[in-house]
Enzyme design. Structure first.
Site, PDB file in Angstrom:
ATOM      1  N   HIS A 114      10.256  -5.309 -35.039  1.00 38.59           N
ATOM      2  CA  HIS A 114      11.453  -4.897 -34.296  1.00 38.59           C
ATOM      3  C   HIS A 114      11.624  -5.751 -33.038  1.00 38.59           C
ATOM      4  CE1 HIS A 114      12.273  -1.527 -36.830  1.00 38.59           C
ATOM      5  NE2 HIS A 114      11.233  -0.806 -36.457  1.00 38.59           N
ATOM      6  N   HIS A 125       4.440  -3.331 -37.302  1.00 40.53           N
ATOM      7  CA  HIS A 125       5.768  -2.739 -37.519  1.00 40.53           C
ATOM      8  C   HIS A 125       6.651  -2.914 -36.282  1.00 40.53           C
ATOM      9  CE1 HIS A 125       8.562   0.280 -39.289  1.00 40.53           C
ATOM     10  NE2 HIS A 125       8.828   0.515 -38.011  1.00 40.53           N
ATOM     11  N   GLU A 126       6.129  -2.508 -35.131  1.00 43.11           N
ATOM     12  CA  GLU A 126       6.935  -2.578 -33.913  1.00 43.11           C
ATOM     13  C   GLU A 126       7.145  -4.016 -33.456  1.00 43.11           C
ATOM     14  OE1 GLU A 126       8.482  -0.065 -33.111  1.00 43.11           O
ATOM     15  OE2 GLU A 126       7.343   1.470 -34.175  1.00 43.11           O
TER      16      GLU A 126
END
Length: 418
Positions: free
Chosen positions: A22, A18-19
């Site tokens: 980003h 997920h990160e």
């Protein structure tokens, strides 16, 4: 120990992916990312690479990517401040020493007349010998050192707010997107490894199952349930699930002969006070890339829609805290998955990954969906919400999310001891 390792592994992979989404799209857009963190709280491990500090933190309750411009990060340096300047051979500022200047004998101590760390990147001071104004250019990757901690400066062109709206939106949306991709890839990998069940040919699961009691045998092909024709495993199981604990008619073929029987289905609780029918059969797996892609797509859609259905109960007054789990509840479910084998653990990881993606897209301040909501508002209105208002709303949203997590965790603990 196996449960703990599985829990840590699942959490780490899901948060990392997920990160990383980003981080990747933020850096691709030219946004400076100060930190990439897995976990929250005290720092356990850290290293720096390409202007970003990568950290692992103590508490397994999330992660974050800290992008330049999202909040005030740099120490404030104003006219009148006395600072130290570390210059290179071209008199370009490489470091600005805010305090403890005596520990930096290489620094030239000056009093600031004017300084710009965002746009023009310069510092002006008065030369003590000539009394003239001297301007030093500041390197765009210069460091501000305060309390012996160095942090790279963030010129406007490297800040989140300087980028076009689509690039900012992509940097935010990329987190949930990576969770969706991971979930789909896991489901595809499992289906390629295990095979997929396409036809309604059955294998009996254990003794005394409803199917065995009804006289069904391995290799039978179910053609109808309660008069509804079925041509695939999915259609057959969909019909069976409609009749928990009820007697249904089963049409089937055995060695080319059409037969019929009645079966009293078991019932399985899938949610509090919600049951599905259970016949006690398995399908015959087939190994097919196309079939695996179809299976992964269908499972992905089913998982995502079931999450939306659960969230939709909030608006109908039927929602219960028992429908959601925090870290304690997820750990308990992980323990159950571990007891069923590695493939169940991997399937559970896919479910969690898709769940994480959907939840993060909810239009709640402090979540990715809330941040996308602010960007959508900016796109419609033509200018962003003021940082003060956005910060206040994000803080309230974060507080509410933390409060919900506390309540859910308390509910999880209560269920464990009840």
């Amino acid at each position: 120990m196996n449960t703990l390792l599985a829990f840590i592994a699942i959490f780490s992979v899901l948060v990392f992916v997920h990160e990383w989404g980003h981080l990747y799209f933020a850096k691709k857009a030219g946004i400076l990312c100060y930190e990439f963190a897995i976990g929250m709280g005290p720092k356990l491990f850290a290293f720096e690479r390409n202007d970003t500090i990568y950290t692992i933190r103590l508490l397994p309750i999330g992660g974050y990517v800290r992008m330049a411009g999202e909040e005030p990060e740099q120490p404030t340096i104003r006219p009148g401040y006395e600072i130290g300047l570390v210059l290179d051979e071209k008199d370009t500022v490489k470091e600005l020493i805010v305090n403890n200047k005596s520990k930096h004998p290489e620094a030239q101590v000056v009093q600031v007349e004017r300084i710009d760390l965002v746009h023009d990147l310069f510092v002006e001071t008065i030369d003590e010998d000539t009394g003239e104004l001297v301007r030093y250019p500041i390197d765009e990757k210069a460091f501000i050192v305060q309390d012996e901690v160095a942090q790279i400066i963030a010129p406007w062109k490297r800040q989140f707010g300087s980028k076009p709206l689509p690039k900012r939106a992509m940097a935010i949306f990329a987190g949930p997107l990576m969770n969706f991709i991971l979930g789909f890839v896991i489901l595809l990998g499992l289906s390629l490894y295990q095979g997929v069940t396409l036809s309604s040919e059955i294998v009996i699961n254990g003794e005394n199952s409803p199917a065995e009691a009804a006289g069904l045998q391995d290799g039978d092909v179910i053609t109808a349930v309660n008069g509804v024709e079925v041509d695939s495993w999915k259609e057959m199981t969909t019909e069976v699930k409609k009749y928990p604990g009820e007697e249904v008619s089963i049409d089937y073929e055995r060695n080319g002969e059409a037969l019929q029987t009645n079966a009293t289905l078991s019932q399985v609780e899938v949610m509090p006070d919600e049951y599905e029918g259970f016949l006690g059969v398995s399908g015959v797996p087939e190994f097919s890339l196309l079939g695996s892609l179809q299976y992964a797509g269908n499972e992905f859609i089913n998982m995502a829609t079931s999450i939306f259905d659960t969230l939709g109960l909030i608006f109908t007054g039927q929602f219960s805290l028992d429908y959601i789990s925090g870290p304690v509840g997820i750990y308990d479910i992980t323990d159950q998955a571990v007891s069923l084998g590695i493939q169940t653990v991997i399937f559970f990881a896919a479910l969690l990954s898709i769940n994480l993606g959907v939840i993060n897209l909810m239009p709640i301040p402090a979540l990715d969906g809330g941040r996308l909501m602010f960007l959508a508002y900016e796109g419609i209105r033509g200018k962003p919400v003021s940082p003060e208002k956005e910060g206040a709303i994000q803080f309230i949203g974060f507080a509410l999310v933390m409060l919900l997590m506390i309540v859910v965790t308390w509910n999880d603990i209560s269920k464990l001891f009840s």
